[in-house]
Design an enzyme around this catalytic site. Structure first.
Site, PDB file in Angstrom:
ATOM      1  N   GLU A 189       0.837  -1.199   0.000  1.00  0.00           N
ATOM      2  CA  GLU A 189       0.000   0.000   0.000  1.00  0.00           C
ATOM      3  C   GLU A 189       0.871   1.247   0.000  1.00  0.00           C
ATOM      4  OE1 GLU A 189      -2.866   0.562   3.098  1.00  0.00           O
ATOM      5  OE2 GLU A 189      -3.519  -1.530   3.047  1.00  0.00           O
ATOM      6  N   GLU A 223     -13.507   4.609  -0.666  1.00  0.00           N
ATOM      7  CA  GLU A 223     -14.337   3.688   0.124  1.00  0.00           C
ATOM      8  C   GLU A 223     -15.120   4.517   1.140  1.00  0.00           C
ATOM      9  OE1 GLU A 223     -12.371  -0.294   1.030  1.00  0.00           O
ATOM     10  OE2 GLU A 223     -10.627   0.953   0.535  1.00  0.00           O
ATOM     11  N   LYS A 282     -15.420   3.454   4.952  1.00  0.00           N
ATOM     12  CA  LYS A 282     -14.221   3.171   5.733  1.00  0.00           C
ATOM     13  C   LYS A 282     -14.183   4.065   6.968  1.00  0.00           C
ATOM     14  CE  LYS A 282      -9.310   2.253   5.130  1.00  0.00           C
ATOM     15  NZ  LYS A 282      -8.135   2.385   4.251  1.00  0.00           N
ATOM     16  N   GLU A 333      -9.254   9.030   4.961  1.00  0.00           N
ATOM     17  CA  GLU A 333      -9.205   7.585   4.731  1.00  0.00           C
ATOM     18  C   GLU A 333     -10.194   7.149   3.652  1.00  0.00           C
ATOM     19  OE1 GLU A 333      -7.235   5.375   5.765  1.00  0.00           O
ATOM     20  OE2 GLU A 333      -6.340   5.995   7.667  1.00  0.00           O
TER      21      GLU A 333
END
Length: 506
Positions: free
Chosen positions: A263, A317, A320, A326
């Site tokens: 990542e 997302e 999340k 994030e």
């Protein structure tokens, strides 16, 4: 028979060569959202890009099946909660493989199984103690179905696994993790599996928000940071973080274990009190990172090889947890359009990028090229930065008209000039931290035309500056040039094999 073997060997060698593929570019495919497109549409999206690998956090059968026949490498994951059962019973591991791998492989090209995600960060001693036995049982289960070696087994670590990361040469694992890591590293070494890590220059910037730190994190021109132990000057945070991991592995006696980046990325938005998230910064980081990987320069401690890197993430997302940033790492929107362009769109087969016609009315005073005393690090930083600014660096990518000679000086000269010609009336655009200069000598050569704003090209190339395309100095700047000819050791091996084959047939 001998000729058949010979041509089979040639086919094996050249199809296995990574030179024509960007197999090092991957992406994370997270599912914590309620607005994601169908996996079948996502598979088509991936095929339209140069992304060669996808990392899943689990083993979603619909997604794995949708990627069948695409050639995209797939990384699947074992949930943290499954570790105790996998560690205690080989039959459970076999059932996991039977359910999540065998129904899809090899049509779906599963290449790696990550057993757990950032387990050491959890500080759950019971879970930590189950990690290695779970990895071993998953490996044994693969061996039982003759997939050992074809599919690797590893686990993902956060950068907090390092106790020291500055300077990179002093990188070491935190003392509390070293005992547990030794067994894991031994397992990785024995199985040829990678050490998988999550470096995020974005988080480094959050803890040090000076402008020069932002430039260092975004692969933009900056003064660089010198490793006080080795004298190596680092020009970006990504290389520094990855080399700190390399040093930590070396300190434990596992220097040969490969590092894979599971990542890394940069968010496009965040809370108003968080400095750093923006579309501009995300585009700069990810675009420059990809240009850096494509340059095949590697890192200072591991030069000449692009590290397998999975960018976070394919989509935002929206479910999340955590800070708002994030939920804002996506490269693409739910409607499959780009959140921003970082040059991932695949060109059609056989297409090569041509030197663009800039169509400027203003005539520049010349061409922008590197100064003779520019260091390798400075050249690489400039190349990464330019190619991350939306400039078409296709001509210096493999297959482009300016790819040969494949050396850093030549590629950087082309990129610098292309950026400068956007606004040649502004000499400061040919500065690059005082590593470039304007010349009246045309650096074009063969079919590689260095554009100059205002020129009306007649197809001719004049005033070739050979020192930028064939000098020893240029070759010294990049020790990892690709060659279209067979190397002597490889040629010797082929001849030997042919001789053996002829002898057998006689």
């Amino acid at each position: 028979m001998a000729l058949t073997i010979f041509f089979s060997l040639l086919l094996l060698i050249f199809t296995a060569s990574p030179a024509n593929a960007q197999s090092f570019i991957g992406v994370n495919y997270g599912l914590l959202a309620d607005n994601l497109p169908p996996p079948s549409d996502t598979a088509k999206l991936l095929q339209s890009t140069s992304i060669q690998k996808v990392r899943l956090y689990g083993a979603d059968p619909t997604i794995i099946k949708s990627l069948a026949g695409t050639g995209v490498g797939i990384v699947i994951g074992v949930a943290n909660g499954d570790l105790p059962s996998l560690a205690s019973d080989l039959s459970v591991a076999s059932q996991w493989i039977n359910s999540n791998v065998l129904p899809f492989y090899p049509a779906s090209r599963i290449i790696l199984i990550n057993v757990g995600n950032e387990i050491l960060l959890s500080n759950d001693l019971n879970l930590v103690n189950q990690l290695l036995p779970a990895m071993q049982n998953v490996q044994k289960a693969l061996d039982l179905v003759s997939l050992g070696g074809k599919i690797k087994v590893s686990t993902v670590h956060a950068m907090t696994v390092l106790g020291q990361s500055e300077p990179p040469s002093a990188g070491s694992f935190a003392p509390g993790y070293q005992a547990g890591l030794k067994g894991i590293l031994q397992f990785l070494s024995e199985t040829g599996s990678p050490f998988v890590i999550n470096p995020y220059p974005f988080f480094a910037y959050l803890s040090d928000q000076r402008p020069e730190t932002l430039s260092f994190c975004l692969f933009q021109p900056n003064p660089g940071r010198v490793d006080s132990n080795t004298g190596i000057k680092y020009m970006n945070m990504f290389d520094a973080q990855v080399d700190a991991v390399h040093s930590a592995l070396k300190s434990m006696g596992f220097e040969k274990v490969e590092v894979v980046v599971a990542e890394t990325g940069w968010p496009t938005s965040g809370d108003v009190n968080v400095v750093g998230p923006s579309v501009e910064n995300a585009k700069a980081y990810n675009g420059n990172l990809i240009a850096h990987l494509r340059s095949m320069v590697g890192t200072p401690l591991k030069p000449g090889k692009a590290i397998d890197t999975y960018i976070f993430a394919l989509f935002d997302e929206n479910l999340k947890p955590g800070p708002s940033f994030e939920r804002s790492f996506g490269l693409y929107k739910p409607d499959l359009s780009m959140a921003y362009d970082i040059g991932l769109t695949k060109t059609t087969s056989g297409q090569t990028s041509q030197s663009p016609s800039l169509g400027k009315a203003t005539t520049s005073t010349g061409w922008c090229v590197p100064k003779e005393d520019a260091t390798r690090e400075q050249l690489q930083a400039s190349l990464d930065w330019v190619c991350g600014q939306g400039i078409d660096c296709g001509p210096i990518m493999e297959g482009g008209v300016c790819f040969e000679p494949n050396n850093l000086v030549s590629h950087t000269a082309y990129a610098m000039n292309l950026y400068f010609q956007k606004s040649p009336e502004n000499p400061t655009d040919c500065d690059f931290s005082q590593t470039a200069r304007i010349t009246s000598d045309n650096p074009s050569y063969n079919n590689c035309v260095y554009p100059r704003a205002g020129d009306v090209g007649d197809g001719s190339v004049r005033g070739v500056m050979n020192k930028y395309v064939s000098s020893d100095k240029a070759m010294d700047h990049n020790k990892s040039e690709c060659s279209s000819s067979l190397s002597l050791p490889l040629f010797t091996i082929l001849v030997s094999l042919i001789s053996i084959s002829l002898h057998v047939n006689l």
